[in-house]
Enzyme design. Structure first.
Site, PDB file in Angstrom:
ATOM      1  N   LYS A   1      39.650  39.923  41.497  1.00 47.29           N
ATOM      2  CA  LYS A   1      40.552  40.826  41.803  1.00 47.29           C
ATOM      3  C   LYS A   1      40.888  40.396  43.251  1.00 47.29           C
ATOM      4  O   LYS A   1      40.155  40.818  44.269  1.00 47.29           O
ATOM      5  CB  LYS A   1      40.085  42.274  42.086  1.00 47.29           C
ATOM      6  CG  LYS A   1      41.088  43.218  42.451  1.00 47.29           C
ATOM      7  CD  LYS A   1      42.497  43.309  41.931  1.00 47.29           C
ATOM      8  CE  LYS A   1      43.274  44.248  42.479  1.00 47.29           C
ATOM      9  NZ  LYS A   1      43.779  43.908  43.840  1.00 47.29           N
TER      10      LYS A   1
ATOM     11  N   SER B   1      36.629  42.645  44.260  1.00 48.34           N
ATOM     12  CA  SER B   1      37.295  43.011  45.413  1.00 48.34           C
ATOM     13  C   SER B   1      36.283  42.689  46.658  1.00 48.34           C
ATOM     14  O   SER B   1      36.136  41.490  47.047  1.00 48.34           O
ATOM     15  CB  SER B   1      37.719  44.287  45.362  1.00 48.34           C
ATOM     16  OG  SER B   1      38.865  44.489  46.227  1.00 48.34           O
TER      17      SER B   1
ATOM     18  N   ASP C   1      30.863  30.105  50.886  1.00 46.70           N
ATOM     19  CA  ASP C   1      31.737  29.248  51.688  1.00 46.70           C
ATOM     20  C   ASP C   1      30.922  28.750  53.039  1.00 46.70           C
ATOM     21  O   ASP C   1      30.961  27.592  53.345  1.00 46.70           O
ATOM     22  CB  ASP C   1      33.118  29.536  52.143  1.00 46.70           C
ATOM     23  CG  ASP C   1      33.984  29.578  51.015  1.00 46.70           C
ATOM     24  OD1 ASP C   1      33.367  29.293  49.906  1.00 46.70           O
ATOM     25  OD2 ASP C   1      35.420  30.065  50.903  1.00 46.70           O
TER      26      ASP C   1
END
Length: 439
Positions: free
Chosen positions: A331, A306, A317
């Site tokens: 999740k 999460s 990224d």
């Protein structure tokens, strides 16, 4: 307050929250389309199914071995309606709702285990640091097959959590299965679970470790303090940082955003997409980088979920850090807790969240840049080698130094945490990055 977690938790003020197993999100109830709209017109009430429902209810009342009142049957029907949507949607009765609100204090009576459901069994997603579960050696991936001798197969996670929580000091016996082996019992005493959010230490001169065990409201602030402490302890700018998110079940979304913001100066951090307007959110960096752009490695594993995945995915990224370890939990859905009357609530999945590059983590997780599995380091004795300095009549050192090295140019320092192979590899990589960047 935005929240992502596998823990049973709920914002004190009702706002959007993103969760994982046993984590709950909250926000004001979305607007409901008025009667007569196109959406309503296209979905008439299924009269045949309603008749079947009424008939089933009547049959149960008439034929079930024990009397069951209408209230119980309707409550059970609502629970089934929510639980069959997906693993994270649920109906919260008064006790469940109150328990969630209580858990936001950061303290609760229990064992310190994050759990999920798999194949009808209760599975340990991760033990919380410094709790009875972690001290007893319970590991991520263990299956809890019995609680105090009662089988857990078929139980909901809420039922299992209710049994594991209780009076402080009271003992409870869990029957576990690890890696498909023989079941074994572990007896634990319930304790007040105080989850520590951030820990920091110097691994060695120039290299710091920041471990986040859970994303709480003040985690972003605590990471800022941890960075300042590491710089102070080091006496100068750091050469590299390991951010350890292993077995971190998640937590408050704003905290995850703030943590990322401490390490980047610009760019998107995370965004969410859903059907209702107020589930569309975007978070970007504010321009502050308290880490001073030093080389960075993020450690993750199957227990990282999460909010942890949001942090790892954003830093990956944005090319800010090398992600190392094993693939995370996966999740990536958003739950919203909608309060009802009589202290009840619905927890319902409303959206998915995405990394800056548009990756959905749901059911896939974050794949590390460098896979390093958990292992143990075994040191072997170094052999006695015949060296140049042992040759009779050898030339002296060109700089006038001693024949045998000493001081900083001598024996290499031992790796920290010899029992933590992944951390040792992270430090080795940081040293390489530091050398190539000229630090």
């Amino acid at each position: 307050m935005l929240h992502l977690s596998r823990l049973t938790s709920l914002a004190l003020t009702i706002a959007l929250v993103i969760g994982a197993p046993l984590a709950f999100a909250a926000q004001p109830a979305p607007a409901v389309a008025p009667a007569g709209t196109a959406a309503t017109a296209k979905a008439p009430l299924p009269l045949e199914e309603l008749r079947t429902f009424a008939e089933v209810m009547d049959r149960i009342k008439a034929a079930y071995v024990e009397p069951v009142d209408d209230k119980t049957l309707l409550e059970n029907a609502i629970k089934g309606m929510l639980s069959n949507l997906d693993p994270h949607s649920a109906y919260l009765g008064p006790e469940d709702f109150a328990e969630l609100q209580e858990s936001t204090s950061g303290e609760f009576g229990g064992l310190g285990i994050e759990v999920g459901a798999e194949d009808g069994f209760i599975k340990v997603v991760s033990p919380i640091d410094d709790t009875p579960a972690s001290k007893a050696g319970i590991q991520a991936g263990d299956f809890i097959v019995k609680i105090n001798g009662q089988p857990t197969r078929g139980q909901s996670m809420t039922e299992a959590v209710d049994k594991m929580r209780g009076k402080i000091g009271q003992k409870i016996t869990l029957t576990l299965v690890r890696d498909g082996g023989t079941p074994f019992d572990v007896t634990l005493a319930r304790a007040v679970i105080q989850v520590k959010s951030v820990k920091a230490q110097l691994l060695e001169s120039g290299y710091g470790l920041i471990r986040i065990t859970q994303f709480q409201v003040k985690t972003g602030e605590e990471v800022s303090k941890a960075l300042a402490k590491l710089r102070k302890d080091n006496g100068k700018k750091l050469n590299g940082i390991v951010l350890d998110l292993r077995n971190n079940p998640g937590g408050v979304l704003q905290a995850a955003v703030e943590v990322v913001d401490h390490f980047i100066t610009k760019g998107l951090i995370v965004y969410t997409k859903g059907r209702i307007a107020n589930s569309e959110l975007r978070f970007s960096a504010t321009g502050k980088d308290e880490s001073e752009a030093v080389p960075m490695v993020v450690l993750i594993n199957g227990g990282s979920a999460s909010a942890s995945e949001i942090v790892a995915g954003a830093l990956q990224d944005q090319k800010r850090a090398v992600v190392m370890g094993t693939t995370s939990f996966g999740k990536g859905s958003v739950q919203t807790v909608l309060p009802l009357n009589n202290d009840r609530a619905l927890k319902i999945t409303t959206a998915l969240y995405f990394t800056p590059n548009g990756r959905s983590i749901q059911a896939q997780g974050i794949v590390p840049d460098i896979e390093v599995r958990k292992a143990k380091i075994t040191n072997e004795a170094d052999g006695d080698y015949f060296k140049e300095a042992d040759l009779q009549g050898h030339l002296g050192n060109g700089n006038g130094g001693a024949d045998r090295p000493s001081g900083s140019g001598g024996k290499a320092k031992a790796m920290p945490q010899d029992d933590d192979y992944q951390l040792a590899q992270a430090l080795s990589l940081l040293k390489g990055l530091s050398i190539t960047s000229g630090r």
